[in-house]
Design a protein around this motif. Structure first.
Motif, PDB file in Angstrom:
ATOM      1  N   LEU A  61       0.865  -1.179   0.000  1.00 39.87           N
ATOM      2  CA  LEU A  61       0.000   0.000   0.000  1.00 39.87           C
ATOM      3  C   LEU A  61       0.901   1.227   0.000  1.00 39.87           C
ATOM      4  CD1 LEU A  61      -2.647  -0.797   2.783  1.00 39.87           C
ATOM      5  CD2 LEU A  61      -2.863  -1.131   0.312  1.00 39.87           C
ATOM      6  N   VAL A  62       0.627   2.167  -0.890  1.00 41.81           N
ATOM      7  CA  VAL A  62       1.353   3.435  -0.935  1.00 41.81           C
ATOM      8  C   VAL A  62       0.363   4.532  -0.567  1.00 41.81           C
ATOM      9  CG1 VAL A  62       2.615   5.083  -2.365  1.00 41.81           C
ATOM     10  CG2 VAL A  62       2.952   2.620  -2.711  1.00 41.81           C
ATOM     11  N   LEU A  63       0.683   5.248   0.497  1.00 44.29           N
ATOM     12  CA  LEU A  63      -0.154   6.358   0.945  1.00 44.29           C
ATOM     13  C   LEU A  63       0.462   7.648   0.447  1.00 44.29           C
ATOM     14  CD1 LEU A  63      -0.712   5.058   4.560  1.00 44.29           C
ATOM     15  CD2 LEU A  63      -2.262   4.871   2.608  1.00 44.29           C
ATOM     16  N   GLY A  64      -0.335   8.465  -0.173  1.00 47.43           N
ATOM     17  CA  GLY A  64       0.151   9.697  -0.778  1.00 47.43           C
ATOM     18  C   GLY A  64       0.559  10.745   0.244  1.00 47.43           C
ATOM     19  N   VAL A  65       1.237  11.762  -0.261  1.00 51.17           N
ATOM     20  CA  VAL A  65       1.688  12.887   0.542  1.00 51.17           C
ATOM     21  C   VAL A  65       0.507  13.486   1.295  1.00 51.17           C
ATOM     22  CG1 VAL A  65       2.594  15.243   0.369  1.00 51.17           C
ATOM     23  CG2 VAL A  65       3.623  13.398  -0.980  1.00 51.17           C
ATOM     24  N   ARG A  66       0.679  13.656   2.604  1.00 42.80           N
ATOM     25  CA  ARG A  66      -0.297  14.273   3.484  1.00 42.80           C
ATOM     26  C   ARG A  66      -1.670  13.585   3.447  1.00 42.80           C
ATOM     27  NH1 ARG A  66       0.189  20.607   2.726  1.00 42.80           N
ATOM     28  NH2 ARG A  66      -1.424  20.485   4.302  1.00 42.80           N
ATOM     29  N   ALA A  67      -1.687  12.306   3.159  1.00 48.65           N
ATOM     30  CA  ALA A  67      -2.951  11.574   3.060  1.00 48.65           C
ATOM     31  C   ALA A  67      -3.749  11.633   4.356  1.00 48.65           C
ATOM     32  CB  ALA A  67      -2.685  10.118   2.671  1.00 48.65           C
ATOM     33  N   TYR A  68      -3.062  11.609   5.486  1.00 48.92           N
ATOM     34  CA  TYR A  68      -3.781  11.610   6.764  1.00 48.92           C
ATOM     35  C   TYR A  68      -4.411  12.960   7.078  1.00 48.92           C
ATOM     36  CZ  TYR A  68      -2.410   6.897   7.941  1.00 48.92           C
ATOM     37  OH  TYR A  68      -2.275   5.537   7.939  1.00 48.92           O
ATOM     38  N   GLU A  69      -3.890  14.034   6.516  1.00 46.28           N
ATOM     39  CA  GLU A  69      -4.523  15.341   6.707  1.00 46.28           C
ATOM     40  C   GLU A  69      -5.675  15.548   5.729  1.00 46.28           C
ATOM     41  OE1 GLU A  69      -0.800  15.703   6.305  1.00 46.28           O
ATOM     42  OE2 GLU A  69      -0.844  15.120   8.399  1.00 46.28           O
ATOM     43  N   ALA A  70      -5.493  15.047   4.524  1.00 49.46           N
ATOM     44  CA  ALA A  70      -6.440  15.349   3.450  1.00 49.46           C
ATOM     45  C   ALA A  70      -7.605  14.370   3.346  1.00 49.46           C
ATOM     46  CB  ALA A  70      -5.692  15.387   2.114  1.00 49.46           C
ATOM     47  N   ARG A  71      -7.441  13.160   3.880  1.00 48.48           N
ATOM     48  CA  ARG A  71      -8.431  12.119   3.607  1.00 48.48           C
ATOM     49  C   ARG A  71      -8.979  11.494   4.885  1.00 48.48           C
ATOM     50  NH1 ARG A  71      -7.745   9.428  -1.597  1.00 48.48           N
ATOM     51  NH2 ARG A  71      -9.568   8.346  -0.801  1.00 48.48           N
ATOM     52  N   GLU A  72     -10.207  11.787   5.176  1.00 50.28           N
ATOM     53  CA  GLU A  72     -10.870  11.187   6.331  1.00 50.28           C
ATOM     54  C   GLU A  72     -10.931   9.669   6.194  1.00 50.28           C
ATOM     55  OE1 GLU A  72     -12.635  10.115   9.701  1.00 50.28           O
ATOM     56  OE2 GLU A  72     -11.894  12.144   9.316  1.00 50.28           O
TER      57      GLU A  72
END
Length: 184
Positions: free
Chosen positions: A12-23
């Motif tokens: 799994l690749v999580l994008g840049v700032r995924a935790y801020e941008a994606r609920e």
């Protein structure tokens, strides 16, 4: 939360700032960590302070305020673990792979982390202390978790070969290769 949605994948690749941008990413964090624990590889690209404040990493990982970074893209990079699988396969990386990077080396480096994480790189801006929080790797159960605070997206848009080669190695990493390296 997408029950069982990750079982078909190895990485799994999580994008840049995924935790801020994606609920939905925040909501699926337990599933993401469980995926790693069951033998998957998670490559989490950099996030801001909310990531460490939220305790989303599998082990303690703190992004300092202000966040450590290396903004001078021509600064040398020291590979701390040259025989680690992320530097040996499928591409054998050399110092040349860190040449030609644009705009910055990376940002939102971890400033503190649990001993379970192994720092892979060391770099700094001129006159600044050395920083080791740009690329951290850890076993998590049967799998692997990578925190990658390097600015891959900037390099890809400029077709920087070393960034492609390093990222290819990250997404090719297997838990078996990492565990063999850790147990050496």
């Amino acid at each position: 939360v997408r029950a069982g949605a990750f079982d078909a994948y190895d990485v799994l690749v999580l994008g840049v700032r995924a935790y801020e941008a994606r609920e939905d990413v925040r909501a699926a964090n337990q599933q993401i960590l469980d995926f790693a624990r069951r033998g998957g590889v998670v490559v989490n690209q950099y996030n801001q302070y909310q990531f460490s404040d939220g305790g989303y990493a599998p082990h303690r990982l703190v992004i300092g305020q202000p966040a450590p970074r290396v903004s001078v893209e021509t600064q040398p990079v020291r590979v701390l673990e040259p025989e680690a699988p992320i530097f040996t396969g499928p591409n054998r990386l050399t110092d040349d792979d860190f040449e030609g990077w644009v705009q910055e080396r990376g940002l939102y480096f971890a400033s503190e982390w649990a001993d379970a994480f192994v720092p892979m790189l060391e770099m700094s801006d001129p006159g600044e202390p050395s920083r080791r929080g740009s690329l951290l790797v850890s076993s998590v159960g049967e799998g692997v978790y990578v925190y990658a605070a390097l600015s891959f997206f900037r390099q890809w848009s400029q077709r920087v070969p070393g960034a492609y080669r390093l990222f290819a190695n990250l997404i090719s990493l297997t838990p078996e290769a990492w565990q063999a390296f850790e147990g050496r």
